[in-house]
Design a protein around this motif. Structure first.
Motif, mmCIF file in Angstrom:
data_model
loop_
_atom_site.group_PDB
_atom_site.id
_atom_site.type_symbol
_atom_site.label_atom_id
_atom_site.label_comp_id
_atom_site.label_asym_id
_atom_site.label_seq_id
_atom_site.Cartn_x
_atom_site.Cartn_y
_atom_site.Cartn_z
ATOM 1 N N HIS A 41 0.814 -1.208 0.000
ATOM 2 C CA HIS A 41 0.000 0.000 0.000
ATOM 3 C C HIS A 41 0.856 1.272 0.000
ATOM 4 O O HIS A 41 0.341 2.365 -0.214
ATOM 5 N N ASN A 42 2.151 1.110 0.225
ATOM 6 C CA ASN A 42 3.082 2.235 0.192
ATOM 7 C C ASN A 42 4.443 1.685 -0.188
ATOM 8 O O ASN A 42 5.287 1.413 0.665
ATOM 9 N N LEU A 43 4.650 1.516 -1.491
ATOM 10 C CA LEU A 43 5.799 0.766 -1.994
ATOM 11 C C LEU A 43 7.141 1.390 -1.636
ATOM 12 O O LEU A 43 8.146 0.687 -1.545
ATOM 13 N N SER A 44 7.168 2.683 -1.428
ATOM 14 C CA SER A 44 8.440 3.363 -1.171
ATOM 15 C C SER A 44 8.841 3.359 0.297
ATOM 16 O O SER A 44 9.923 3.836 0.644
ATOM 17 N N ARG A 45 7.981 2.796 1.181
ATOM 18 C CA ARG A 45 8.272 2.810 2.619
ATOM 19 C C ARG A 45 8.128 1.397 3.184
ATOM 20 O O ARG A 45 7.079 1.026 3.738
ATOM 21 N N PRO A 46 9.193 0.598 3.066
ATOM 22 C CA PRO A 46 9.130 -0.811 3.469
ATOM 23 C C PRO A 46 9.341 -1.028 4.968
ATOM 24 O O PRO A 46 9.639 -0.088 5.719
ATOM 25 N N LEU A 47 9.183 -2.277 5.378
ATOM 26 C CA LEU A 47 9.595 -2.714 6.712
ATOM 27 C C LEU A 47 11.090 -2.998 6.648
ATOM 28 O O LEU A 47 11.560 -3.690 5.736
ATOM 29 N N VAL A 48 11.858 -2.467 7.601
ATOM 30 C CA VAL A 48 13.311 -2.643 7.589
ATOM 31 C C VAL A 48 13.791 -3.155 8.936
ATOM 32 O O VAL A 48 13.107 -3.009 9.962
ATOM 33 N N PHE A 49 14.979 -3.756 8.932
ATOM 34 C CA PHE A 49 15.619 -4.260 10.151
ATOM 35 C C PHE A 49 16.925 -3.505 10.308
ATOM 36 O O PHE A 49 17.820 -3.599 9.463
ATOM 37 N N THR A 50 17.055 -2.708 11.365
ATOM 38 C CA THR A 50 18.203 -1.827 11.515
ATOM 39 C C THR A 50 19.406 -2.559 12.096
ATOM 40 O O THR A 50 19.286 -3.645 12.671
ATOM 41 N N ASN A 51 20.564 -1.917 11.982
ATOM 42 C CA ASN A 51 21.778 -2.500 12.560
ATOM 43 C C ASN A 51 21.766 -2.447 14.077
ATOM 44 O O ASN A 51 22.651 -3.005 14.731
ATOM 45 N N ASP A 52 20.769 -1.782 14.646
ATOM 46 C CA ASP A 52 20.591 -1.772 16.095
ATOM 47 C C ASP A 52 19.659 -2.883 16.560
ATOM 48 O O ASP A 52 19.317 -2.964 17.746
ATOM 49 N N GLY A 53 19.230 -3.741 15.614
ATOM 50 C CA GLY A 53 18.367 -4.863 15.969
ATOM 51 C C GLY A 53 16.909 -4.510 16.121
ATOM 52 O O GLY A 53 16.166 -5.205 16.806
ATOM 53 N N GLU A 54 16.480 -3.437 15.447
ATOM 54 C CA GLU A 54 15.100 -2.974 15.578
ATOM 55 C C GLU A 54 14.370 -3.092 14.245
ATOM 56 O O GLU A 54 14.914 -2.768 13.185
ATOM 57 N N PHE A 55 13.123 -3.576 14.290
ATOM 58 C CA PHE A 55 12.284 -3.573 13.102
ATOM 59 C C PHE A 55 11.550 -2.243 13.022
ATOM 60 O O PHE A 55 10.943 -1.800 14.011
ATOM 61 N N LEU A 56 11.608 -1.586 11.863
ATOM 62 C CA LEU A 56 10.926 -0.318 11.668
ATOM 63 C C LEU A 56 10.002 -0.429 10.460
ATOM 64 O O LEU A 56 10.428 -0.811 9.368
ATOM 65 N N ASP A 57 8.748 -0.102 10.662
ATOM 66 C CA ASP A 57 7.800 -0.011 9.552
ATOM 67 C C ASP A 57 7.793 1.446 9.105
ATOM 68 O O ASP A 57 7.195 2.308 9.736
ATOM 69 N N LEU A 58 8.484 1.727 7.995
ATOM 70 C CA LEU A 58 8.639 3.117 7.571
ATOM 71 C C LEU A 58 7.323 3.745 7.136
ATOM 72 O O LEU A 58 7.210 4.971 7.099
ATOM 73 N N SER A 59 6.320 2.912 6.827
ATOM 74 C CA SER A 59 5.006 3.476 6.493
ATOM 75 C C SER A 59 4.357 4.106 7.717
ATOM 76 O O SER A 59 3.482 4.957 7.591
ATOM 77 N N GLN A 60 4.820 3.686 8.912
ATOM 78 C CA GLN A 60 4.303 4.232 10.154
ATOM 79 C C GLN A 60 5.267 5.227 10.795
ATOM 80 O O GLN A 60 4.960 5.813 11.835
ATOM 81 N N ARG A 61 6.429 5.390 10.181
ATOM 82 C CA ARG A 61 7.448 6.304 10.712
ATOM 83 C C ARG A 61 7.789 7.348 9.654
ATOM 84 O O ARG A 61 8.825 7.294 9.003
ATOM 85 N N GLN A 62 6.875 8.288 9.464
ATOM 86 C CA GLN A 62 7.070 9.316 8.452
ATOM 87 C C GLN A 62 8.230 10.250 8.797
ATOM 88 O O GLN A 62 8.686 11.021 7.943
ATOM 89 N N ASP A 63 8.707 10.177 10.040
ATOM 90 C CA ASP A 63 9.826 11.017 10.454
ATOM 91 C C ASP A 63 11.159 10.455 9.998
ATOM 92 O O ASP A 63 12.196 11.132 10.119
ATOM 93 N N ILE A 64 11.158 9.229 9.485
ATOM 94 C CA ILE A 64 12.405 8.596 9.032
ATOM 95 C C ILE A 64 12.276 8.310 7.530
ATOM 96 O O ILE A 64 11.295 7.759 7.072
ATOM 97 N N SER A 65 13.310 8.671 6.790
ATOM 98 C CA SER A 65 13.289 8.435 5.349
ATOM 99 C C SER A 65 14.527 7.653 4.930
ATOM 100 O O SER A 65 15.512 7.546 5.666
ATOM 101 N N ILE A 66 14.456 7.066 3.726
ATOM 102 C CA ILE A 66 15.604 6.359 3.145
ATOM 103 C C ILE A 66 16.459 7.370 2.401
ATOM 104 O O ILE A 66 15.977 8.045 1.493
ATOM 105 N N LEU A 67 17.725 7.485 2.788
ATOM 106 C CA LEU A 67 18.616 8.447 2.148
ATOM 107 C C LEU A 67 19.206 7.904 0.856
ATOM 108 O O LEU A 67 19.174 8.556 -0.178
ATOM 109 N N HIS A 68 19.781 6.706 0.945
ATOM 110 C CA HIS A 68 20.404 6.109 -0.234
ATOM 111 C C HIS A 68 20.673 4.645 0.012
ATOM 112 O O HIS A 68 20.575 4.168 1.141
ATOM 113 N N MET A 69 21.002 3.929 -1.050
ATOM 114 C CA MET A 69 21.378 2.534 -0.931
ATOM 115 C C MET A 69 22.770 2.463 -0.313
ATOM 116 O O MET A 69 23.609 3.357 -0.513
#
Length: 367
Positions: free
Chosen positions: A337-365
């Motif tokens: 439903h929001n292809l540009s904001r995936p679920l990610v797993f951070t190097n701190d061991g945290e799962f983040l759903d970027l569709s629910q975290r509009q304050d965090i964006s993907i900078l680059h690969m």
């Protein structure tokens, strides 16, 4: 390898074939270790069976904090460029770009040379057949911008990206190969545009932009008398005309936009946006997807664009990205439903759903 039911899956096993959901979209890529998170993911998509590596049944359970969800999946750019597969691809791609430069210039300067046109079509199809099934093909095409950044690489990349979209749309192989040729020739008119305009780091003046826009007509005029498929000529003329009537040239009726032009237009914009230009740096693929989603469904063919975006983001599952909060993360699951904001797993061991975290964006690969 063998197929087993979901109920028999255990952490530590390795899934060795891509897993598709009920909607036919990718849920997990092959060569993924099973973890508690993976089990939850498969259950949420109602996956009944998967194919595992026989030997992995005896593998000790992996700790979530140490998991590598795709040991043989997408690599960071630096690691990818060190692989033997990429080094061979790079050599072939540079050679093909040299061929493109010589052939396209000869076609322009020798006034409609059919010999060079047919030779270029044959060479580009040989390249396509050799590499279209290569692992990480989208990433390898993008990595080539580190070594060469010309209209010749752009044209080759557009043809290859368009061929992928043709396959995702289920087109016949003959039509897919025609897309490759359309991509190779679509920007031939730019050879007649002065370099100072093509390479200008600042915004073009109104007069300069008018000259730049003329490359579509220039390209069509170069190709119009050649004995090649008419759709190649049409794409050269129409690839900047959009489905909503925007773009150019204005004299092209949007009813004249055929399916080949519509596919090349999407591939052209995606390739251009993910490459460096004299006036800006390349955009992250997820940023480009976001831009397409924002206003693209009226501008481009909706079916083609949605198919393209879904498959492009699927290809970045398990890729590594840099986030605006300073974390590095791995793309785990795409939000349909929001292809540009995936679920990610951070190097701190945290799962983040970027569709629910509009304050965090993907900078680059990750590089």
């Amino acid at each position: 390898m063998k197929s087993i039911r979901f109920s028999a899956l255990r952490p530590g096993m390795m899934i060795v074939e891509d897993v598709l959901g009920e909607d036919g979209l990718l849920v997990l890529k092959k060569d993924t270790y099973v973890t508690d998170f993976v089990l939850d993911l498969l259950e949420s998509h109602n996956v009944q069976k998967v194919t595992i590596d026989d030997a992995s049944e005896a593998t000790e359970e992996k700790e979530d904090s140490n998991i590598n969800l795709a040991p043989n999946g997408l690599l960071t750019e630096n690691k990818l460029m060190q692989t033997e597969e990429f080094l061979q691809f790079k050599t072939a791609c540079l050679k093909m770009c040299d061929t493109l430069e010589v052939s396209l210039n000869n076609i322009v300067l020798e006034n409609n040379s059919m010999k060079h046109a047919q030779s270029l079509i044959n060479d580009s199809l040989d390249f396509y057949r050799e590499y279209v099934n290569a692992t990480n093909i989208l990433d390898m095409l993008q990595c080539m911008h580190h070594f060469i950044d010309t209209i010749y690489l752009h044209s080759l990349n557009v043809g290859m990206i368009a061929s992928l979209l043709g396959r995702w749309l289920g087109w016949a192989e003959d039509d897919i190969e025609l897309l490759v040729a359309c991509g190779v020739f679509h920007d031939i008119g730019k050879i007649k545009i002065p370099d100072y305009i093509l390479e200008k780091p600042d915004k073009l003046t109104k007069a300069e932009f008018a000259i730049m826009r003329a490359h579509t007509m220039e390209g069509y005029n170069v190709l119009k008398d050649l004995d090649i498929d008419e759709r190649i000529k049409d794409v050269a003329l129409r690839h900047h005309r959009k489905c909503d009537g925007s773009g150019y040239p204005n004299q092209v009726d949007i009813a004249e936009l055929d399916r080949f032009t519509k596919v090349i237009t999407i591939a052209d914009v995606y390739e251009a946006m993910t490459a460096n230009r004299s006036y800006r740096e390349a955009f992250c693929p997820f940023k480009v997807v976001d831009m397409f989603q924002h206003d693209g469904y009226s501008v481009y063919d909706t079916e083609y664009l949605l198919t393209f975006l879904r498959h492009v983001v699927d290809s970045y599952i398990h890729s590594h990205i840099a986030l605006s909060n300073g974390s590095m993360a791995e793309v785990i699951m795409i939000n349909n439903h929001n292809l540009s904001r995936p679920l990610v797993f951070t190097n701190d061991g945290e799962f983040l759903d970027l569709s629910q975290r509009q304050d965090i964006s993907i900078l680059h690969m990750a590089e």
